[in-house]
Enzyme design. Structure first.
Site, PDB file in Angstrom:
ATOM      1  N   GLU A 142      -7.159   0.500  -4.401  1.00  0.00           N
ATOM      2  CA  GLU A 142      -7.200   0.283  -3.022  1.00  0.00           C
ATOM      3  C   GLU A 142      -8.489  -0.142  -2.533  1.00  0.00           C
ATOM      4  O   GLU A 142      -8.323  -1.155  -1.622  1.00  0.00           O
ATOM      5  CB  GLU A 142      -6.952   1.810  -2.260  1.00  0.00           C
TER       6      GLU A 142
ATOM      7  N   LYS B  43       2.953  11.285  -3.644  1.00  0.00           N
ATOM      8  CA  LYS B  43       1.964  10.399  -4.475  1.00  0.00           C
ATOM      9  C   LYS B  43       1.182  11.596  -5.012  1.00  0.00           C
ATOM     10  O   LYS B  43       0.158  11.307  -5.820  1.00  0.00           O
ATOM     11  CB  LYS B  43       1.146   9.686  -3.492  1.00  0.00           C
TER      12      LYS B  43
ATOM     13  N   ASP C 235       0.855  -1.147  -0.040  1.00  0.00           N
ATOM     14  CA  ASP C 235      -0.080  -0.001  -0.062  1.00  0.00           C
ATOM     15  C   ASP C 235       1.079   1.166  -0.083  1.00  0.00           C
ATOM     16  O   ASP C 235       1.784   1.429   1.221  1.00  0.00           O
ATOM     17  CB  ASP C 235      -0.977  -0.125   1.238  1.00  0.00           C
TER      18      ASP C 235
ATOM     19  N   ASP D 285     -12.517   5.548   2.750  1.00  0.00           N
ATOM     20  CA  ASP D 285     -11.120   5.509   3.390  1.00  0.00           C
ATOM     21  C   ASP D 285     -10.607   6.904   3.459  1.00  0.00           C
ATOM     22  O   ASP D 285     -10.437   7.895   2.489  1.00  0.00           O
ATOM     23  CB  ASP D 285     -10.394   4.882   1.851  1.00  0.00           C
TER      24      ASP D 285
END
Ligand code: AMP
Length: 530
Positions: free
Chosen positions: A170, A69, A8, A192
């Site tokens: 994800e 990211k 992850d 999330d």
């Protein structure tokens, strides 16, 4: 042959897991941490990654890169990039290809290279714990990542010396971790809320089939925003106490931000917390000032409620996109560190009218799902069902028509593989060619969207409307887009295959690959082992 793991690769933190002897193992560093900050600190001679890099943030913010990211696979002009540029102590500049890059101590780095350092760090932690070489990985990305962002993530893996088995969404990984493989027709919400971003996805799981029905999120909404908001409030209180303005004082602001995060974590377990910052500010006369404040859950909730409400608004929108209401939902899965905060859990529970499933550690769920997928792809183990992971297109695909409008052939959220065709007529008399320009995005006009590629089909000169061209879009299960244009009468054909490109050229990626000689770590976390 080395081991295959699941990673992850998060905006704030990363986690690595592996399946061995039928057991999922979440790899810990030498100090027992299950996640590592996705932070890379550049010193004069070495590069440090993870928690040691995060510690360096306070005294060397301009040499410490975090949240790579947010930039990966993005254009420099992108609003997200501009926001990061204005907020960061390190430089963000435009690469030769219009991509976004970091500048640290005068040297340029692609976001892929920063992410590669994080991946290599995770790989070493796993190797130290497992005692085996790790050379393959399933790496997770947000469901909304476009082709360029996915390709850039693959490139980061290649630089780090990992074969990227698959880039997995994800929420799909989370559903796998929570054991929804082989569930009978379940509709699942994955909520999330991490350090930097919020994502909500609705999935349909039916036997081995996973389908992301709808996905939405806010890339500017995460735990960091909770901390910034609370830090601003704390700063206001301190400013009132000492009658001083700290807008320009970076050190005081950073200490407040750190205190805000620690208070938030403490408040997730207790009703109130004492914030103590001795000697947080020294005035021009050399006098030290400390800050003390008792913060309770009620006050904290008042500060951050607008952020929690934003997550709920996005959930409602996503339900609408999926043409569902909360009664259709069978399970709510919580992912991301911020879902440990009681107010966030309660809000999700209230909206969906059911207790969220918290059987999996929210920090680990995505990595665990990725590890399960890596195991499925590489092992002959029959005890693990080979789930079919069905993804959807993250953005609409269209072609440009008269007046610069975009005509959508494949809307966002269409399950892949898929194919769609449409017939277009020539718009001008005696036209000898038709230019097919393929765009990605939700804008109504081409200038609002991203050009993926274009090609030309020669056609016989005729009166306008007389030539009919059939355009067909095909997306295979790896997300590769093929566009074909056929002159309906003559059968003449032209086509283009749209290869995703991240920010780096393939040559740059090859050159940037880490070799064992340039393991630029002086980080005892790797060398000590466990
Ligand atoms: P992630 O990106 O999923 O690693 O989540 C990181 C975010 O979760 C950061 O903003 C952390 O401050 C936050 N976080 C971690 N643990 C807790 C906790 N126990 N309570 C509240 N927030 C937390």
């Amino acid at each position: 042959m080395g081991l295959a793991v699941g990673i992850d690769l998060g905006t704030s933190n990363s986690c690595i897991a592996c399946v061995r002897d039928g057991q999922v193992i979440v790899c810990l560093d030498s100090e027992g941490r299950n996640t590592q900050p996705s932070v890379v600190a550049f010193g004069s001679r070495s590069v440090v990654v993870g928690s040691r890099a995060k510690k360096q943030l306070l005294h060397s913010p301009e040499g410490t890169v975090m949240s790579a990211k947010r930039l990966i696979g993005r254009r420099f002009e992108d609003a997200e990039v501009q926001r990061m540029k204005s907020r960061s102590a390190f430089g963000v500049y435009r690469g030769d290809e219009g991509d976004a890059r970091f500048r640290v101590h005068g040297k340029g780095y692609a976001p892929e290279e920063i992410s590669a350092h994080v991946l290599a760090h995770m790989k070493r932690i796993a190797e130290a714990q497992l005692g085996e070489v790790v050379d393959k990985a399933v790496i997770t990305v947000p469901a909304y990542f476009n082709d360029a962002q996915r390709q850039a993530t693959r490139d980061a893996a290649q630089i780090a010396g990992l074969e990227c088995l698959r880039v997995l969404n994800e929420p799909t990984a989370a559903a796998l971790a929570y054991g929804y493989n082989n569930a009978q027709k379940k509709r699942i919400v994955v909520f999330d809320l991490g350090g930097g971003t919020f994502d909500v996805s609705i999935l349909r799981v039916d036997g081995d089939l996973y389908e992301v029905i709808a996905t939405a999120g806010d890339t500017l909404l995460g735990g960091d925003d909770f901390d910034h908001l609370a830090a601003d409030e704390l700063l206001r209180i301190f400013e009132a106490q000492v009658k001083q303005n700290f807008t320009e004082n970076r050190t005081v602001r950073m200490r407040m931000r750190e205190a805000a995060e620690m208070a938030k974590i403490a408040l997730s377990k207790s009703e109130e917390v004492m914030i103590d910052l001795p000697g947080v500010w020294r005035n021009a006369q050399g006098q030290d000032y400390s800050f003390s404040y008792q913060l309770d859950r009620h006050t904290y909730a008042r500060w951050v409620l607008p952020l929690v409400q934003r997550t709920l608004g996005i959930c409602e929108e996503t339900l609408k996109t999926a043409k569902m209401n909360t009664r259709h939902i069978d399970a709510v899965l919580l992912v991301g560190g911020m879902t440990r905060y009681p107010l966030v859990r309660e809000a999700a529970q209230h909206l969906f009218g059911r207790m969220p499933d918290t059987s999996v550690n929210p920090d680990e769920a995505v990595a665990v799902g990725a590890a399960i997928q890596a195991h499925m792809l590489t092992s002959m183990d029959d005890s693990m069902p080979a789930s079919v992971l069905l993804d959807v297109t993250s953005h609409s695909l269209s072609i440009r028509t008269m007046g610069g409008h975009c005509d959508v052939l494949i809307p966002a959220n269409t399950p892949i593989p898929t194919e769609a065709s449409k017939v277009f007529n020539t718009a001008v008399d005696q036209q000898t060619e038709v230019r097919i320009a393929v765009f990605q995005g939700e804008g109504r006009t081409a200038d609002m969207n991203e050009l993926l590629g274009q090609f030309v089909l020669a056609v016989p000169p005729m009166a306008r409307g007389q030539v009919r061209v059939r355009v067909t879009f095909t997306i295979d299960s790896d997300g590769i887009v093929q566009v074909r244009a056929v002159d309906d009468k003559l059968g003449k054909e032209a086509a283009i295959r749209i290869e995703a490109r991240g920010g780096m050229t393939p040559e740059e990626v090859r050159k940037a690959q880490f070799t064992s000689g340039d393991v630029v770590q002086n980080n005892p976390e790797q060398t000590r082992g466990r």
